[in-house]
Write an enzyme that holds these catalytic residues in place. Structure first.
Site, PDB file in Angstrom:
ATOM      1  N   HIS A 103      -4.734  -2.080  -7.577  1.00 27.41           N
ATOM      2  CA  HIS A 103      -3.483  -2.463  -7.213  1.00 27.41           C
ATOM      3  C   HIS A 103      -3.782  -3.405  -5.936  1.00 27.41           C
ATOM      4  CE1 HIS A 103       0.449  -2.506  -5.172  1.00 27.41           C
ATOM      5  NE2 HIS A 103       0.850  -2.640  -6.303  1.00 27.41           N
ATOM      6  N   HIS A 155       2.103   3.536 -15.618  1.00 29.67           N
ATOM      7  CA  HIS A 155       1.801   2.812 -14.514  1.00 29.67           C
ATOM      8  C   HIS A 155       0.590   2.946 -13.806  1.00 29.67           C
ATOM      9  CE1 HIS A 155       3.310   1.463 -10.142  1.00 29.67           C
ATOM     10  NE2 HIS A 155       3.261   0.456 -10.845  1.00 29.67           N
TER      11      HIS A 155
HETATM   12  O1  G3P Z   1       3.922  -3.992 -12.642  1.00 31.99           O
HETATM   13  C1  G3P Z   1       5.211  -3.552 -12.599  1.00 31.99           C
HETATM   14  C2  G3P Z   1       4.991  -2.781 -11.296  1.00 31.99           C
HETATM   15  O2  G3P Z   1       3.810  -2.310 -11.277  1.00 31.99           O
HETATM   16  C3  G3P Z   1       5.185  -3.836 -10.219  1.00 31.99           C
HETATM   17  O3  G3P Z   1       4.878  -3.016  -8.987  1.00 31.99           O
HETATM   18  O4  G3P Z   1       3.285  -2.971  -6.946  1.00 31.99           O
HETATM   19  O5  G3P Z   1       3.475  -1.367  -8.723  1.00 31.99           O
HETATM   20  O6  G3P Z   1       2.424  -3.637  -9.407  1.00 31.99           O
HETATM   21  P1  G3P Z   1       3.319  -2.805  -8.332  1.00 31.99           P
HETATM   22 CA    CA Z   2       1.725  -3.596 -11.545  1.00 32.12          CA
END
Ligand code: G3P
Ligand code: CA
Length: 298
Positions: free
Chosen positions: A87, A45
């Site tokens: 992000h 992530h």
């Molecule tokens: O893309 C999965 C997860 O990353 C969604 O939340 O806010 O971390 O992009 P975010």
């Molecule tokens: Ca994401």
């Protein structure tokens, strides 16, 4: 026994039924590309962002080295129409700049420091080499890792960045990343915006899509909703905190993959794996790798 069957048996054992009671994946109702569901995906992530500044090359590299199967990338678009890995819609949190990404050119954004904030925020994980890291464009990430890596890319709503989907598909095509599709797809596109995913699907129906769902409370899902998602998506993603075993089983019975986010604790990982998820987003891909090893899932 492959991973998927092990996963079925594991889920079945936990809920006290025979393995055959969980419907194995076959064809979905929709006309959309499938992904392998015999592999539980370890999705880094924003890279291994628990160890390095998110969406920087060291973070992606660590994710890769620590057993991540896919590099997760959030996309933003600059004033001059370039796609960057970031992000937030603003520069403030992860660079030394301020303001909206869409109000700055790529040249302006490339002059920023995208690593020092991490050293200041996490002194125990700080490294000199993180100071002065640059924001990456999508092309730079693909150039760096090549077309033999896997990318799990998030688009925003078309209202936020008109043209993002076209630009993304243009880049993927340039790097031949839209040719491999189906179970061995190098690219998965995810979004909270159904409009964005439908746009991608209309532009290229061979790319596996994951619909992200934002639940305010405990997640529930109807057969009608699952049938609808199956029309264009290969899977669903949602906060792991909102789901339970019944939810996971229901999604799997509709042959949709389920990739909860963002799971950083080993006990949570174990529980989700026991429930039968087909992968998860984590800032600590090494912890997920270790958990899966202990559970004999990889
Ligand atoms: O893309 C999965 C997860 O990353 C969604 O939340 O806010 O971390 O992009 P975010
Ligand atoms: Ca994401």
């Amino acid at each position: 026994m492959n991973k998927f069957m092990r996963n079925i048996c594991l889920s079945a054992a936990v809920i006290g039924i025979g393995a055959g009671a969980v419907t194995p994946a076959s064809a979905q109702s929709g006309n959309n590309p499938q992904l392998n569901d015999n592999q539980i995906l370890n999705i880094s992530h924003r890279g291994a962002s628990g160890y390095a500044p998110e969406h920087t090359l060291p973070s992606y590299e660590l994710g890769d080295q620590m057993g991540g199967d896919y590099i997760e990338l959030d996309l933003q678009m600059t004033k001059d129409g370039e796609l960057i890995a970031m992000h937030d819609e603003t520069l403030d949190r992860t660079t030394n700049g301020t303001g909206q990404v869409k109000d700055h050119t790529l040249e302006e954004i490339k002059s920023l420091d995208a690593g020092s904030w991490f050293n200041a925020a996490y002194p125990e994980k700080a490294k000199d080499e993180y100071n002065g890291l640059q924001v990456q464009t999508l092309q730079e990430v693909i150039e760096h890792f090549g077309k033999n890596k896997n990318y799990y890319i998030e688009t925003k709503s078309p209202d936020v960045y008109p043209g993002m989907e076209e630009k993304l598909l243009e880049i993927l095509k340039d790097y031949n990343l839209t040719r491999q599709n189906g179970p061995s797809s190098r690219v998965i596109i995810q979004s909270f915006s159904e409009e964005s995913l439908q746009k991608v699907h209309n532009l290229n129906e061979n790319i596996p899509l994951v619909q992200l769902l934002d639940y305010k409370g405990t997640a529930t899902i109807t057969d009608e909703e699952l049938d609808h998602y199956s029309e264009y998506a290969a899977g669903l993603g949602m906060s792991y905190k909102k789901i339970n075993q019944d939810y996971v089983q229901k999604v799997r019975e509709h042959d949709l993959l389920i990739h909860p986010y963002t799971v950083n604790d080993k006990e949570d990982m174990k529980q989700l794996l026991e429930w039968g998820v087909t992968g998860m987003f984590t800032n600590y891909p090494d912890v997920l790798e270790e958990t899966m090893k202990e559970m004999k899932l990889n």
